[in-house]
Scaffold this active site. Structure first.
Site, PDB file in Angstrom:
ATOM      1  N   TRP A   1       0.688  -1.240  -0.079  1.00 33.64           N
ATOM      2  CA  TRP A   1       0.072   0.033   0.076  1.00 33.64           C
ATOM      3  C   TRP A   1       1.057   1.312   0.166  1.00 33.64           C
ATOM      4  O   TRP A   1       1.867   1.136   0.841  1.00 33.64           O
ATOM      5  CB  TRP A   1      -1.048  -0.071   1.281  1.00 33.64           C
ATOM      6  CG  TRP A   1      -1.766   1.183   1.257  1.00 33.64           C
ATOM      7  CD1 TRP A   1      -2.792   1.626   0.797  1.00 33.64           C
ATOM      8  CD2 TRP A   1      -1.497   2.354   2.332  1.00 33.64           C
ATOM      9  NE1 TRP A   1      -2.877   3.032   1.101  1.00 33.64           N
ATOM     10  CE2 TRP A   1      -2.272   3.333   1.934  1.00 33.64           C
ATOM     11  CE3 TRP A   1      -0.261   2.560   3.135  1.00 33.64           C
ATOM     12  CZ2 TRP A   1      -2.291   4.669   2.694  1.00 33.64           C
ATOM     13  CZ3 TRP A   1      -0.360   3.935   3.818  1.00 33.64           C
ATOM     14  CH2 TRP A   1      -1.281   4.699   3.598  1.00 33.64           C
TER      15      TRP A   1
ATOM     16  N   ASP B   1     -15.578  12.188  -2.057  1.00 36.35           N
ATOM     17  CA  ASP B   1     -14.887  10.902  -1.625  1.00 36.35           C
ATOM     18  C   ASP B   1     -15.870  10.664  -0.455  1.00 36.35           C
ATOM     19  O   ASP B   1     -17.228  10.712  -0.190  1.00 36.35           O
ATOM     20  CB  ASP B   1     -13.649  11.158  -1.294  1.00 36.35           C
ATOM     21  CG  ASP B   1     -12.738   9.888  -1.602  1.00 36.35           C
ATOM     22  OD1 ASP B   1     -12.743   9.077  -0.533  1.00 36.35           O
ATOM     23  OD2 ASP B   1     -12.095  10.123  -2.524  1.00 36.35           O
TER      24      ASP B   1
ATOM     25  N   ARG C   1      -9.581  -2.712   7.956  1.00 35.29           N
ATOM     26  CA  ARG C   1     -10.114  -1.309   7.955  1.00 35.29           C
ATOM     27  C   ARG C   1     -11.525  -1.155   8.608  1.00 35.29           C
ATOM     28  O   ARG C   1     -12.392  -0.596   7.808  1.00 35.29           O
ATOM     29  CB  ARG C   1     -10.189  -0.733   6.340  1.00 35.29           C
ATOM     30  CG  ARG C   1      -9.907   0.600   6.607  1.00 35.29           C
ATOM     31  CD  ARG C   1     -10.108   1.244   5.212  1.00 35.29           C
ATOM     32  NE  ARG C   1      -9.890   2.855   5.292  1.00 35.29           N
ATOM     33  CZ  ARG C   1     -10.782   3.786   4.489  1.00 35.29           C
ATOM     34  NH1 ARG C   1     -11.472   3.392   3.604  1.00 35.29           N
ATOM     35  NH2 ARG C   1     -10.123   4.977   4.810  1.00 35.29           N
TER      36      ARG C   1
ATOM     37  N   LYS D   1     -15.962   6.698  -8.433  1.00 30.18           N
ATOM     38  CA  LYS D   1     -14.586   6.273  -7.832  1.00 30.18           C
ATOM     39  C   LYS D   1     -15.103   4.963  -7.121  1.00 30.18           C
ATOM     40  O   LYS D   1     -15.668   4.970  -6.256  1.00 30.18           O
ATOM     41  CB  LYS D   1     -13.876   7.339  -7.066  1.00 30.18           C
ATOM     42  CG  LYS D   1     -12.731   6.802  -6.353  1.00 30.18           C
ATOM     43  CD  LYS D   1     -12.025   7.761  -5.543  1.00 30.18           C
ATOM     44  CE  LYS D   1     -10.710   7.238  -4.767  1.00 30.18           C
ATOM     45  NZ  LYS D   1     -10.416   8.402  -3.683  1.00 30.18           N
ATOM     46  N   TRP D   2     -14.836   3.806  -7.953  1.00 28.16           N
ATOM     47  CA  TRP D   2     -15.023   2.492  -7.264  1.00 28.16           C
ATOM     48  C   TRP D   2     -14.046   2.087  -6.568  1.00 28.16           C
ATOM     49  O   TRP D   2     -12.834   1.418  -7.171  1.00 28.16           O
ATOM     50  CB  TRP D   2     -15.517   1.411  -8.511  1.00 28.16           C
ATOM     51  CG  TRP D   2     -15.749   0.159  -7.818  1.00 28.16           C
ATOM     52  CD1 TRP D   2     -15.195  -0.528  -7.145  1.00 28.16           C
ATOM     53  CD2 TRP D   2     -16.932  -0.679  -8.823  1.00 28.16           C
ATOM     54  NE1 TRP D   2     -15.927  -1.717  -6.899  1.00 28.16           N
ATOM     55  CE2 TRP D   2     -16.831  -1.958  -8.016  1.00 28.16           C
ATOM     56  CE3 TRP D   2     -17.609  -0.408  -9.810  1.00 28.16           C
ATOM     57  CZ2 TRP D   2     -17.602  -2.909  -8.505  1.00 28.16           C
ATOM     58  CZ3 TRP D   2     -18.568  -1.490  -9.924  1.00 28.16           C
ATOM     59  CH2 TRP D   2     -18.639  -2.923  -9.573  1.00 28.16           C
ATOM     60  N   ASP D   3     -14.150   2.174  -5.199  1.00 30.24           N
ATOM     61  CA  ASP D   3     -13.149   1.891  -4.269  1.00 30.24           C
ATOM     62  C   ASP D   3     -13.059   0.248  -3.733  1.00 30.24           C
ATOM     63  O   ASP D   3     -14.197  -0.283  -3.828  1.00 30.24           O
ATOM     64  CB  ASP D   3     -13.061   2.765  -3.048  1.00 30.24           C
ATOM     65  CG  ASP D   3     -11.566   2.888  -2.233  1.00 30.24           C
ATOM     66  OD1 ASP D   3     -10.683   1.998  -2.744  1.00 30.24           O
ATOM     67  OD2 ASP D   3     -11.339   3.957  -1.694  1.00 30.24           O
ATOM     68  N   MET D   4     -12.004  -0.444  -3.058  1.00 28.48           N
ATOM     69  CA  MET D   4     -12.195  -1.801  -2.752  1.00 28.48           C
ATOM     70  C   MET D   4     -11.033  -1.610  -1.805  1.00 28.48           C
ATOM     71  O   MET D   4      -9.972  -1.905  -2.079  1.00 28.48           O
ATOM     72  CB  MET D   4     -11.953  -2.771  -3.731  1.00 28.48           C
ATOM     73  CG  MET D   4     -12.396  -4.046  -3.368  1.00 28.48           C
ATOM     74  SD  MET D   4     -11.055  -4.908  -2.395  1.00 28.48           S
ATOM     75  CE  MET D   4      -9.692  -5.068  -3.675  1.00 28.48           C
ATOM     76  N   ASN D   5     -11.237  -1.560  -0.444  1.00 32.61           N
ATOM     77  CA  ASN D   5     -10.325  -1.510   0.574  1.00 32.61           C
ATOM     78  C   ASN D   5      -9.597  -2.623   1.648  1.00 32.61           C
ATOM     79  O   ASN D   5      -9.150  -2.513   2.504  1.00 32.61           O
ATOM     80  CB  ASN D   5     -10.558  -0.323   1.601  1.00 32.61           C
ATOM     81  CG  ASN D   5     -10.279   1.198   0.871  1.00 32.61           C
ATOM     82  OD1 ASN D   5      -9.055   1.442   0.594  1.00 32.61           O
ATOM     83  ND2 ASN D   5     -11.320   1.807   0.787  1.00 32.61           N
TER      84      ASN D   5
ATOM     85  N   CYS E   1     -10.241   1.703  -7.900  1.00 30.30           N
ATOM     86  CA  CYS E   1      -9.205   2.201  -6.993  1.00 30.30           C
ATOM     87  C   CYS E   1      -9.550   0.828  -5.814  1.00 30.30           C
ATOM     88  O   CYS E   1     -10.521   0.199  -5.724  1.00 30.30           O
ATOM     89  CB  CYS E   1      -9.856   3.441  -6.060  1.00 30.30           C
ATOM     90  SG  CYS E   1      -9.094   3.791  -4.774  1.00 30.30           S
TER      91      CYS E   1
ATOM     92  N   ASP F   1      -2.387   5.394  -3.082  1.00 24.40           N
ATOM     93  CA  ASP F   1      -2.918   6.754  -2.200  1.00 24.40           C
ATOM     94  C   ASP F   1      -1.621   7.703  -1.822  1.00 24.40           C
ATOM     95  O   ASP F   1      -1.846   8.658  -1.045  1.00 24.40           O
ATOM     96  CB  ASP F   1      -3.265   6.027  -0.909  1.00 24.40           C
ATOM     97  CG  ASP F   1      -4.630   5.624  -0.938  1.00 24.40           C
ATOM     98  OD1 ASP F   1      -5.319   5.974  -1.845  1.00 24.40           O
ATOM     99  OD2 ASP F   1      -5.031   4.782   0.163  1.00 24.40           O
TER     100      ASP F   1
END
Ligand code: GLA
Length: 743
Positions: free
Chosen positions: A200, A367, A444, A477-481, A527, A549
């Protein structure tokens, strides 16, 4: 017609202007690999390429009538587990009696003008005339299984794609335990493996290692392609550089668990494989069903690593990224994450948007934090309903205000995740991927939704669609954390848990497919905690990706340099953020940050209202500069010139296809006064017989001179040259726009 077939001896030759790929049906009915490399003229017979390259040893298991014919020593195309080859196989199946011995024999072939898409999976595409596809068909008569190998060769780029399918025409189910997309045997291993690794905030650093006896691999078993290893591997000859020499690359068009490996055997040959990671993979194929592997793109270059990059970029730009977004310019964006984190309201957002508009920004991206009760990362994922405490008039009204200010409006989602504190979890606790008999790990503060369930995909499609329509979104913005832990699905049943990881990503692709086909004008940016799922599979749906990031200009040199090995630079989200940088606390100039970010899809992650008037003027000019060059950045050939992994300097450039224009970036991390006699940057890709102006100056330089001797760099301060010095201090950078004289 780029596919030649010598029918009498079952030889197949895929070729275009630059590359040849030749294989044949061997006497045991399987495929033998004959040649992969620089283009060869077609000939009526290539049989002599198959000469058994080593004498049979006592330990080799050959045929009774021809002991020299041993699978252990022959270069193959798609080795099947169970007989006399002891290297890792391309395919291994478990039959109803428990045996995994397999035998597929050649049945025939088919040629298609163009290329068909792979059901349920992202893949490259081509119309008739742009590519040709060869399908080789095999059959296992004992088990009634049909295996197909698909090869596509493209007209205008040195790329060949491969994938495989298995159809069960028998009466009994069969378990697929391993099924690679590509297996390729090359007869020597004099290569250095190049790959991209990181973590990361430090994604896609270039790593190299010389191939050694045994297996060397990169992989992910996290449920995503990952920050840690990108699904890409190249092999270069020892003397190959960025500018010259031979190299091969392999790119997986897939976003889930993967394995890429090079196995150097006891005869110094190398077997390259790439595919879904077999660990924890088991696919039950029932009667009448078919399984398709994802696709691998193979690129060959005799023009160094830049040659590989340029061919792959061409393929991805013209045959992978959605046609809608191939031609369109990408908007300069501003994102509020580092400006506000969770602490915002409508006034703050509209104020940022209005100021950004004055500077020339085109898209505002709101965001994380706009939904549920999301004031930190402990709650509300899954509940995609606006937080009326923060935005009392709702998201539609906020979108309207931003659009009234003259910007497009985009929104952050994390569609694959769920918070324990959410209405969705209260209603559907079984929608979480978890083992019901064990505690769930947190990542997270969140869990992963079970995308193997159709109702989860349906729910998310409904939620996102309704917001796209009501808030008139232009961008997502398609995030995946976080990655998948406790991999178990309540709906898959006891003997199908091995399908979870692949079915999960098929569910993600299904949602992407439904959204992008219903809303083709919405720009998706993928993302995953920055660049944790930046892969060719995602690129098919989302033409740009949040690269990391980490927006620190110095860190970015490495991240963007590595990313450029695979991804067209116009797909690499690269933004200017505030100082001290939020990831490194480093302070670099506004100029250095923009000079780095120009080589991507450009944007800002900061609050422009906090900038001084001078800074605002500078940003205005930066945005104008980017808009002037973005069409070149989108379509030009990219050259890496100096590697940040090898020196204190970095340089790269983009050259228009017709060589009339170029845009180059040069960066020096630490001050280095008086280091060289001639302080120049050697450029590439120009027309040696033309002359070029640099940054609009009257002086013109020959293309040959710029490439062989180099472009003079501004003079660096060294303590005594006060009157001559044009630059000094750490974190220096310059961009150069070259225009051909007379154009
Ligand atoms: C991830 C993304 C960031 C930001 C945060 C929000 O880390 O990479 O850009 O969107 O999530 O939670």
């Amino acid at each position: 017609m780029p596919i030649f077939i010598n029918k009498e001896n079952n030889q197949f030759h895929l070729t275009n202007k630059t590359v040849s790929y030749i294989f044949h049906v061997m006497k045991n009915g399987e495929l033998g690999q004959l040649y992969y490399g620089k283009k060869l003229n077609h000939r009526p017979d290539f049989s002599h390429f198959a000469a058994y390259h080593i004498p049979t040893a006592a330990s080799c298991h050959g045929e009774k009538t021809d002991p020299a014919f041993s699978l252990e020593t022959i270069c193959q195309e798609y080795p099947v587990y169970g007989t006399s080859d002891f290297r890792e196989p391309a395919i291994s199946l478990r039959h109803p009696n428990g045996s995994s011995v397999g035998k597929f024999e050649y049945e025939g072939f088919e040629v298609i003008d163009g290329k068909e898409r792979i059901p349920g999976l992202p893949s490259t595409f081509a119309n008739a005339g742009e590519a040709s596809t060869l399908i080789i068909v095999f059959f296992d008569k004992l088990r009634d299984l049909k295996l197909k190998l698909f090869y596509t060769i493209f007209e205008n780029t040195a790329c060949i794609t491969r994938h495989a399918s298995l159809e069960n025409e028998g009466e009994h189910p069969v378990d697929i335990e391993r099924m690679m997309s590509v297996s390729l045997d090359l007869s020597d291993h004099d290569f250095t493996m190049v790959h991209l690794a990181g973590a990361w905030s430090r994604e896609r650093h270039v790593k190299e290692r010389k191939l050694q006896t045994g297996i060397q691999s990169i992989s992910s078993i996290r449920g995503a392609s990952s920050h840690h290893h990108n699904p890409f591997m190249a092999l270069r000859r020892p003397h190959t550089t960025e500018m010259s020499g031979e190299a091969y690359s392999f790119h997986f068009v897939y976003s889930g668990n993967f394995l890429a490996q090079a196995e150097v055997d006891h005869y110094d040959a190398v077997r390259i494989q790439m595919g879904i990671h077999p660990f924890q993979f088991n696919w039950r194929l029932d009667q009448g069903e078919a399984f398709h592997t994802p696709e691998v793109v193979m690129t060959y270059s005799d023009q160094g690593l830049n040659g590989l990059t340029q061919s792959t970029h061409t393929l991805f730009r013209e045959h992978l990224i959605s046609p809608v977004w191939q031609k369109r310019e990408r908007p300069v964006l501003i994102n509020n994450w580092e400006a506000t984190y969770f602490d915002f309201n409508a006034e703050k957002i509209v104020a940022i948007a209005k100021q950004a508009k004055e500077l020339g920004v085109e898209l505002f991206v709101l965001d994380d934090g706009w939904f549920g009760k999301r004031n930190d990362d402990t709650s509300s994922l899954g509940d995609w309903l606006v937080d009326k405490n923060k935005l009392p008039d709702g998201i539609d009204a906020l979108s309207q205000s931003v659009r009234n200010a003259g910007l497009k409006f985009g929104l952050w989602f994390e569609p694959e995740m769920i918070s324990e504190k959410s209405d969705l979890f209260s209603k559907h606790p079984d929608w979480v991927i978890h083992d019901p008999e064990r505690p769930i790990s947190y990542g997270r503060n969140q869990w992963v939704l079970d995308y193997t369930r159709e109702e989860v995909v349906d729910y998310m499609f409904e939620r996102i669609s309704s917001i796209i329509e009501s808030a008139k979104l232009s961008y997502i913005k398609w995030d995946m954390n976080r990655n998948i832990t406790e991999a178990y699905s309540a709906v898959l049943g006891q003997d199908r848990q091995g399908e979870l990881f692949h079915r999960y990503i098929l569910g993600v692709y299904d949602l992407y497919e439904r959204l992008t086909s219903k809303y083709p004008d919405v720009l998706f940016e993928s993302c995953a905690g920055g660049g944790g799922r930046f892969d060719a599979g995602m690129l098919y749906y989302a033409p740009q990706a949040w690269a990391s990031d980490d927006t620190d200009a110095v860190e970015r040199l490495k991240i963007q340099y590595g990313s450029s090995f695979v991804y067209p630079i116009y797909s690499i989200g690269s933004h200017v953020s505030d100082i001290p940088n939020h990831q490194t606390l480093r302070r670099t100039s506004l100029k250095a940050r923009a000079d780095t970010a120009y080589f991507g899809t450009f944007g800002y992650e900061l609050d422009p209202n906090k900038m001084s008037e001078e800074e605002k003027t500078e940003v205005k000019n930066q945005i104008e500069t980017y808009k002037t060059h973005r069409s070149l950045i989108k379509t030009g050939d990219f050259y890496r010139l100096i590697s940040p992994f090898a020196s204190n300097e970095t340089a790269w450039m983009v050259v228009s296809k017709d060589q009339t224009e170029a845009f180059a970036g040069w960066y020096q991390v630490l001050a280095a006064p008086s280091p060289k006699k001639i302080n120049v940057l050697k450029l590439a890709g120009l027309d040696a017989f033309s002359t070029y102006h640099v940054n609009g100056s009257d002086q013109a330089y020959g293309g040959d001179e710029l490439m062989q001797r180099g472009l003079p760099l501004p003079v660096e301060y060294n303590g005594v040259n006060k009157n001559q010095a044009e630059r000094g201090g750490d974190f220096q950078s310059n961009v150069f726009h070259l225009t051909k004289k007379g154009d």
